[in-house]
Enzyme design. Structure first.
Site, mmCIF file in Angstrom:
data_model
loop_
_atom_site.group_PDB
_atom_site.id
_atom_site.type_symbol
_atom_site.label_atom_id
_atom_site.label_comp_id
_atom_site.label_asym_id
_atom_site.label_seq_id
_atom_site.Cartn_x
_atom_site.Cartn_y
_atom_site.Cartn_z
ATOM 1 N N HIS A 103 0.824 -1.209 0.000
ATOM 2 C CA HIS A 103 0.000 0.000 0.000
ATOM 3 C C HIS A 103 0.862 1.264 0.000
ATOM 4 C CE1 HIS A 103 -3.303 2.596 0.459
ATOM 5 N NE2 HIS A 103 -3.898 2.076 1.518
ATOM 6 N N ASP A 154 -9.822 -9.463 -18.473
ATOM 7 C CA ASP A 154 -9.764 -10.618 -19.373
ATOM 8 C C ASP A 154 -8.337 -10.764 -19.890
ATOM 9 O OD1 ASP A 154 -9.986 -12.514 -21.330
ATOM 10 O OD2 ASP A 154 -11.560 -11.498 -22.473
#
Length: 421
Positions: A156, A374
């Site tokens: 992070h 995808d």
């Protein structure tokens, strides 16, 4: 869920990072994020010819992912570096961790039965920037049914959820050969929010307990019908008028109220709730979604268990509304460090440590395009979190099976039951 790591290697950028880009200066907002905080994120894909847009054999998946990851890292080169001296990333192309694992389970069983993120976290690699480790880890998991899961963990300190989302979008585009969608990030955060080289204040974000004892992360599903009922309750509030409450607002209020009831702050006890706010579109002029780094701040609101849902929505909406272009201009100015400490991070630490008040913090990953990732064999069947090492943290994600629904990944204690919400 039995699992065996079958390979591990380091994937490096496909082209060397130029010398003039070898040091990425962390922004003011980056430097306040502790190194131990990581995003555990998992994308699940079924082995189903009807949903596969390109005929790819399982043996070809790993080489394709590693090759396209290498290409994506040439654009997102800080991910392949290491944090240096708490103030910058050394973009030295050391690479990211890439694991492959065989899981003795069926993908459908994992998706249908998993309410505990601790189980799912096995699908995410373990890495740590604190010990000079990789900032990004990938784990490709093979299930008995032929399905796969791609586990991702990101430090992070160098990026927020939006940064992770744009990276996954670019990586998937590289895998499909869609170079038009593979966008390079913009590294302007440290210019917009200049850092103070030596922070006089270090954020703690902890209680007396160490991270491994902060609790458990469970999944709670809010259907579109449940959200519609919550929205109606908010709009029926007799104390304040709330116009067009969003699904994130009403679910935030419902969980906040539940949290206060569980912690014994029912009739008159007060509690605080924080909410992470993506500031990219709140800047003047607005920033692109491809601006790299932590471009988010957490705002606090106070409420008590006697308040109606509409009042809690109003309180949080008011707090978020203060993060406007004028606030952000001041945060960019000479007093930005003092302002960040006073108005954001010190408040968070005080809220976490105040056992009488109680504190819960929310972030929404809804509408980030993870479900469009995808890689060449269709879109994800499901997208989930792993366990977050942050106490009382709630992350919202879109529900794939119920348009308009929300999956709330709630950090809570072990005795919380699934039916309480």
């Amino acid at each position: 869920m039995a699992m065996e790591i079958i390979s591990r290697e380091s994937v490096k950028p496909s082209s060397p990072t130029p010398d003039h880009l070898r040091t990425l200066r962390l922004s003011l907002l980056d430097k306040f994020i502790p190194n131990f905080l990581y995003f555990p994120h998992i994308l699940y894909y079924s082995h189903d010819d009807s949903t596969t847009s390109i005929n790819i054999k399982q043996a070809e998946i790993s080489p394709l992912l590693k090759r396209s990851l290498s290409d994506a890292l040439a654009l997102y080169y800080p991910f392949a570096g290491r944090v240096k001296c708490e103030s910058s990333v050394d973009c030295d192309d050391q690479g990211v961790d890439f694991f492959e694992a065989r899981v003795d389970a069926y993908l459908s069983n994992i998706i249908e039965s998993s309410t505990s993120a601790e189980v799912l976290t096995k699908l995410v690699p373990t890495t740590s920037a604190e010990s000079g480790g990789a900032l990004l880890g990938i784990q490709l998991n093979y299930f008995n049914c032929g399905g796969i899961a791609i586990g991702i963990t990101l430090c992070h300190r160098i990026g927020d959820a939006c940064t992770l989302s744009m990276f996954v979008k670019t990586w998937a585009a590289m895998a499909r050969g869609d170079t038009n969608t593979a966008m390079a990030p913009s590294f302007v955060a440290s210019t917009l929010f200049p850092p103070k080289e030596a922070l006089g204040y270090q954020i703690q974000m902890t209680s007396e307990k160490s991270p491994e004892h902060w609790g458990h992360t469970r999944r709670f599903c809010f259907s579109s019908l449940k959200i519609a009922a919550l929205r109606a309750a908010v709009e029926a509030c007799t104390v304040v008028q709330v116009v067009a409450p969003t699904r994130v607002e009403v679910v935030t209020a419902a969980i906040w109220k539940w949290f206060m009831a569980r912690k014994g702050r029912g009739r008159c006890g007060w509690s605080k709730a924080g909410h992470a706010v993506n500031i990219r579109r709140r800047m003047d002029p607005p920033l692109s979604e491809f601006v790299f780094g932590n471009l988010a701040v957490v705002v606090d609101a106070s409420g008590n268990g006697e308040m109606e849902l509409g009042e809690l929505v109003s309180k949080m909406r008011e707090a978020i509304g203060k993060i406007d272009s004028e606030f952000l201009k001041e945060l960019q100015g000479e007093n930005g460090y003092d302002m960040a400490v006073r108005d954001i991070y010190k408040k968070m630490d005080e809220s976490y440590s105040d056992k009488e008040m109680g504190y819960v913090v929310f972030s929404s990953w809804c509408k980030f395009p993870f479900y469009k990732a995808d890689f060449g064999w269709g879109k994800p069947l499901w997208v989930s979190m792993g366990a977050r090492n942050l106490p009382n943290a709630i992350t919202f994600m879109d529900s794939v099976s119920d348009i308009g629904g929300i999956e709330a990944w709630i950090g809570t204690d072990e005795n919380c039951t699934y039916n309480e919400l």
